[in-house]
Design an enzyme around this catalytic site. Structure first.
Site, PDB file in Angstrom:
ATOM      1  N   SER A   1      -1.702  12.894  -0.647  1.00  0.00           N
ATOM      2  CA  SER A   1      -2.022  11.761  -1.513  1.00  0.00           C
ATOM      3  C   SER A   1      -2.028  12.231  -2.958  1.00  0.00           C
ATOM      4  O   SER A   1      -2.751  13.177  -3.296  1.00  0.00           O
ATOM      5  CB  SER A   1      -3.393  11.178  -1.154  1.00  0.00           C
ATOM      6  OG  SER A   1      -3.390  10.674   0.162  1.00  0.00           O
TER       7      SER A   1
ATOM      8  N   GLY B   1      -2.807  10.175  -5.590  1.00  0.00           N
ATOM      9  CA  GLY B   1      -3.519   9.173  -6.368  1.00  0.00           C
ATOM     10  C   GLY B   1      -2.613   8.029  -6.774  1.00  0.00           C
ATOM     11  O   GLY B   1      -1.828   7.513  -5.962  1.00  0.00           O
ATOM     12  N   ALA B   2      -2.672   7.665  -8.046  1.00  0.00           N
ATOM     13  CA  ALA B   2      -1.877   6.549  -8.546  1.00  0.00           C
ATOM     14  C   ALA B   2      -0.381   6.830  -8.517  1.00  0.00           C
ATOM     15  O   ALA B   2       0.432   5.909  -8.631  1.00  0.00           O
ATOM     16  CB  ALA B   2      -2.306   6.217  -9.968  1.00  0.00           C
TER      17      ALA B   2
ATOM     18  N   GLY C   1      -7.893   7.131   0.937  1.00  0.00           N
ATOM     19  CA  GLY C   1      -7.141   8.188   1.603  1.00  0.00           C
ATOM     20  C   GLY C   1      -7.302   8.163   3.108  1.00  0.00           C
ATOM     21  O   GLY C   1      -6.363   8.445   3.854  1.00  0.00           O
ATOM     22  N   ASP C   2      -8.502   7.799   3.566  1.00  0.00           N
ATOM     23  CA  ASP C   2      -8.748   7.701   5.004  1.00  0.00           C
ATOM     24  C   ASP C   2      -7.976   6.526   5.598  1.00  0.00           C
ATOM     25  O   ASP C   2      -7.438   6.613   6.706  1.00  0.00           O
ATOM     26  CB  ASP C   2     -10.244   7.534   5.263  1.00  0.00           C
ATOM     27  CG  ASP C   2     -11.071   8.592   4.550  1.00  0.00           C
ATOM     28  OD1 ASP C   2     -10.619   9.750   4.499  1.00  0.00           O
ATOM     29  OD2 ASP C   2     -12.141   8.259   4.024  1.00  0.00           O
TER      30      ASP C   2
END
Length: 315
Positions: free
Chosen positions: A220, A222-223, A251-252
């Protein structure tokens, strides 16, 4: 069925506030109470998608009983491991501009007997699991090698393992070749010991994790989006997001979307991106339902933009 393992669960209280002013009385505009912990959130996202999940987690005291009750209300089967210490309580302060401040308690210390009971409970519950998602920090009493032991036992039983942790616990588990690991950008940088400034830096770091033992890396950023790097290749996924309300559990939710879609290839990455994008637009740690997803907003490509500078570079 997707089995989740959360060694250090929590009772999470999220307060929405206009802004966080130190030393002032702040009046919340909204509040939620949810069962917490990364594996718990994966189970919540799987259940929200209408699929079966079982959550294995140590629970103790009044907070632990409340976590079990909240999970039951959401249609999640709980396989509790009774522990002497009380389950931790965490607080999150979500400001109107999307900034989130979290206060996480350490949690109880598990005894040797409780540690073994946790492993045995996973073994008993894993018979019907298509995936086992092992997620989050380790509580006091569990050595960094605990996840490695769990991955080894699960593989010996023929199960597939998705691992979402960081630091020494992640590095120790890599030697047992988890089927997929899911670091964020900061955890990915920490694992390889250097900063990440571009998407290409993240790809190289993910490839190094594969060299250390991970069969696939779902990262991941983020943006900036998400990466999937496996033996079949590398893909980059992103999604349009109207407004970020809370990134708690996003994220989960992404990991749940990935596993729901089979846990392999660009289709699973697209599902991960769609679930993560939907989650950040919901309050607190609310998990998206199929109605919240917008697959048309998701783009997945094998032409990874290696030179793209990360909006949130990791130093």
């Amino acid at each position: 069925m997707i089995l989740t393992v959360t060694p250090n669960p929590s009772l999470d209280r999220t307060y929405e506030v206009p802004s966080l002013d130190r030393g002032e009385v702040i009046r919340a505009t909204g509040e939620r109470m949810d069962p917490g912990g990364k594996g718990v959130n994966v189970s919540r996202a799987v259940a929200a998608a209408g699929q079966r999940t079982v959550a294995v987690l140590p629970l103790g005291g009044a907070p632990g009983a409340l976590v079990a009750d909240l999970l039951d209300q959401q249609g999640i089967e709980v396989a509790p491991v009774p522990v002497a210490g009380a389950t931790r309580s965490n607080i999150a302060l979500a400001e109107s501009d999307g900034v989130l401040t979290k206060i996480n308690a350490p949690g109880p210390e598990l005894s040797d007997a409780e540690r073994e009971l946790l492993l045995e409970t996973v073994r008993q519950q894993s018979r019907d699991a298509s995936w086992i998602a092992c997620c989050g920090s380790l509580p006091r009493g569990l050595a960094p090698s605990w996840y490695a032991d769990l991955v080894a036992r699960a593989h010996a039983a023929g199960a597939r393992i998705a691992l979402d942790t960081s630091g020494p616990a992640l590095l120790a588990a890599l030697r047992e070749r988890p089927d997929v690991v899911k670091p964020n950008a900061e955890e990915l940088a920490g694992a390889v010991g250097r900063p990440l400034a571009t998407v290409g830096d993240a790809v190289k770091a993910a490839e190094e994790l594969r060299e250390m033992g991970a069969r696939a890396v779902l990262a991941s950023l983020g943006a900036d989006g998400q990466l999937l790097v496996s033996a079949e290749g590398a893909w980059f996924g992103s999604a349009r997001v109207a407004a970020v309300r809370s990134n708690v559990g996003a994220g989960d939710s992404s990991l749940a979307g990935f596993l729901i879609a089979g846990g392999n290839g660009p289709e699973a990455l697209a599902s991960a991106v769609a679930h993560g994008a939907a989650a950040v637009q919901l309050p607190g740690s609310v998990m998206p339902t199929p109605h919240d997803l917008d697959p048309a907003a998701v783009t997945v490509t094998a032409e990874v933009p290696a030179d793209r500078v990360l909006k949130e570079p990791v130093s």
